[in-house]
Design an enzyme around this catalytic site. Sequence first.
Site, PDB file in Angstrom:
ATOM      1  N   ALA A  81     -26.718   0.208 -55.170  1.00 56.83           N
ATOM      2  CA  ALA A  81     -26.602  -1.143 -54.604  1.00 56.83           C
ATOM      3  C   ALA A  81     -26.843  -2.249 -55.626  1.00 56.83           C
ATOM      4  O   ALA A  81     -26.993  -3.416 -55.244  1.00 56.83           O
ATOM      5  CB  ALA A  81     -27.583  -1.290 -53.443  1.00 56.83           C
ATOM      6  N   SER A  82     -26.861  -1.923 -56.904  1.00 60.26           N
ATOM      7  CA  SER A  82     -27.153  -2.940 -57.914  1.00 60.26           C
ATOM      8  C   SER A  82     -25.908  -3.667 -58.412  1.00 60.26           C
ATOM      9  O   SER A  82     -26.010  -4.670 -59.113  1.00 60.26           O
ATOM     10  CB  SER A  82     -27.880  -2.308 -59.103  1.00 60.26           C
ATOM     11  OG  SER A  82     -27.070  -1.309 -59.703  1.00 60.26           O
ATOM     12  N   SER A  83     -24.720  -3.165 -58.056  1.00 58.12           N
ATOM     13  CA  SER A  83     -23.486  -3.805 -58.519  1.00 58.12           C
ATOM     14  C   SER A  83     -22.302  -3.325 -57.689  1.00 58.12           C
ATOM     15  O   SER A  83     -22.433  -2.405 -56.870  1.00 58.12           O
ATOM     16  CB  SER A  83     -23.233  -3.493 -60.004  1.00 58.12           C
ATOM     17  OG  SER A  83     -23.000  -2.101 -60.179  1.00 58.12           O
ATOM     18  N   GLY A  84     -21.146  -3.942 -57.919  1.00 61.77           N
ATOM     19  CA  GLY A  84     -19.907  -3.475 -57.320  1.00 61.77           C
ATOM     20  C   GLY A  84     -19.914  -3.369 -55.811  1.00 61.77           C
ATOM     21  O   GLY A  84     -20.511  -4.198 -55.112  1.00 61.77           O
ATOM     22  N   ILE A  85     -19.252  -2.341 -55.299  1.00 60.07           N
ATOM     23  CA  ILE A  85     -19.127  -2.216 -53.846  1.00 60.07           C
ATOM     24  C   ILE A  85     -20.449  -1.848 -53.188  1.00 60.07           C
ATOM     25  O   ILE A  85     -20.652  -2.136 -52.009  1.00 60.07           O
ATOM     26  CB  ILE A  85     -18.015  -1.220 -53.445  1.00 60.07           C
ATOM     27  CG1 ILE A  85     -18.310   0.196 -53.938  1.00 60.07           C
ATOM     28  CG2 ILE A  85     -16.671  -1.692 -53.956  1.00 60.07           C
ATOM     29  CD1 ILE A  85     -17.310   1.218 -53.440  1.00 60.07           C
ATOM     30  N   LEU A  88     -29.932   9.307 -59.118  1.00 57.39           N
ATOM     31  CA  LEU A  88     -29.348  10.464 -58.439  1.00 57.39           C
ATOM     32  C   LEU A  88     -29.095  11.651 -59.363  1.00 57.39           C
ATOM     33  O   LEU A  88     -28.850  12.755 -58.883  1.00 57.39           O
ATOM     34  CB  LEU A  88     -28.042  10.050 -57.743  1.00 57.39           C
ATOM     35  CG  LEU A  88     -28.266   9.235 -56.469  1.00 57.39           C
ATOM     36  CD1 LEU A  88     -27.065   8.385 -56.156  1.00 57.39           C
ATOM     37  CD2 LEU A  88     -28.607  10.160 -55.307  1.00 57.39           C
ATOM     38  N   SER A 131     -13.148   9.326 -53.177  1.00 59.28           N
ATOM     39  CA  SER A 131     -12.082   8.669 -53.927  1.00 59.28           C
ATOM     40  C   SER A 131     -10.791   9.455 -53.754  1.00 59.28           C
ATOM     41  O   SER A 131     -10.815  10.669 -53.503  1.00 59.28           O
ATOM     42  CB  SER A 131     -12.443   8.619 -55.413  1.00 59.28           C
ATOM     43  OG  SER A 131     -11.313   8.288 -56.200  1.00 59.28           O
ATOM     44  N   TYR A 148     -14.142  21.946 -69.796  1.00 61.58           N
ATOM     45  CA  TYR A 148     -14.465  20.685 -69.122  1.00 61.58           C
ATOM     46  C   TYR A 148     -13.350  19.656 -69.261  1.00 61.58           C
ATOM     47  O   TYR A 148     -12.778  19.460 -70.338  1.00 61.58           O
ATOM     48  CB  TYR A 148     -15.750  20.099 -69.702  1.00 61.58           C
ATOM     49  CG  TYR A 148     -16.172  18.780 -69.099  1.00 61.58           C
ATOM     50  CD1 TYR A 148     -16.785  18.725 -67.859  1.00 61.58           C
ATOM     51  CD2 TYR A 148     -15.941  17.577 -69.778  1.00 61.58           C
ATOM     52  CE1 TYR A 148     -17.182  17.511 -67.300  1.00 61.58           C
ATOM     53  CE2 TYR A 148     -16.340  16.356 -69.232  1.00 61.58           C
ATOM     54  CZ  TYR A 148     -16.954  16.339 -67.990  1.00 61.58           C
ATOM     55  OH  TYR A 148     -17.332  15.140 -67.448  1.00 61.58           O
TER      56      TYR A 148
END
Length: 315
Positions: free
Chosen positions: A39-43, A91, A172, A194
């Site tokens: 929740a610190s940026s963007g959506i 996370l 996404s 990878y």
Amino acid sequence: MLPSIFSRKGASGFSWASTADQVTQGLSAAGLTAIVTGASSGIGAETARVLAARGAHVVMAARNVAAADSVRQAVLAATPAATLDVMELDLSSMASVRKFAADFNAKGLPLNILVNNAGVLATSFTLSKDGIEMQFATNHVGHFLLTHLLLETMKKTSRESNVEGRIVNVSSVGHKFTYQEGIRFDKINNEAEYSASGAYGQSKLANILHANELARRFKEEGVNITANSLHPGSIITNILRNHSIIDFLHRSLGMLLLKNANQGAATTCYVALHPSVKGVSGKYFCDSNVYEASDKAKDVELAKKLWDLSVELTT
């Protein structure tokens, strides 16, 4: 002016161009408590702002506490009656997830809405503190553990309030571009094979499978909680901050073709709050409408197998 294809409304009455403010207009979240990760940026920041503006008590879970607090102060300046708390959450670290959940549960707050939003995109091969490939660890495993640790609080809240709980996993369209086998159960940490984009797709596929398996289990248990996933759209945010040239093109050319953060948060806020989604569970949304996910995303056995792996990784 946007081409008509972007403003064409779906069955919900909303479209690609709809904003988070528009899809929640006239709705009240008073009395509800929500956690929004990233929740610190963007959506994530926009989702927290809009839910708080509608009356929810929003807990902003963020790795960058200072940035989240700046967002909080901006929201309060615009909406003084809003209620927001900032709590630290990384996370990619199970220890951090466990501490966050323990600290939240200790507050004795109810929990109605859990928005699993935070994520990383197309990082170079790195292992998390727990020895798990970073995109899978951050985008899926951390959210899986967080959800598991908060479930009893959500169940208690829905039972005592008789208000439906909602879990929203921000996935996404990238879930369609995962590795050929979908989830590489035996090769999560295989550096030799990878692919940054394949690993991102794998983690986003996991978000959908996680929501679907939660929905299946809730229905089986008769729990009054829904779980859904979504594609927020291609958005102008800082998620590509580790890729300077791509980030520059993303921000400059993207002004013409990409959603802004308020449009990007629309589907999240719609699924989290709108009455039209009441009782809807195990679905995949885009542009505030139900969409078709990939065949792998709808594979029930794959979802069960991922659940078992996730339990193994987090215990």
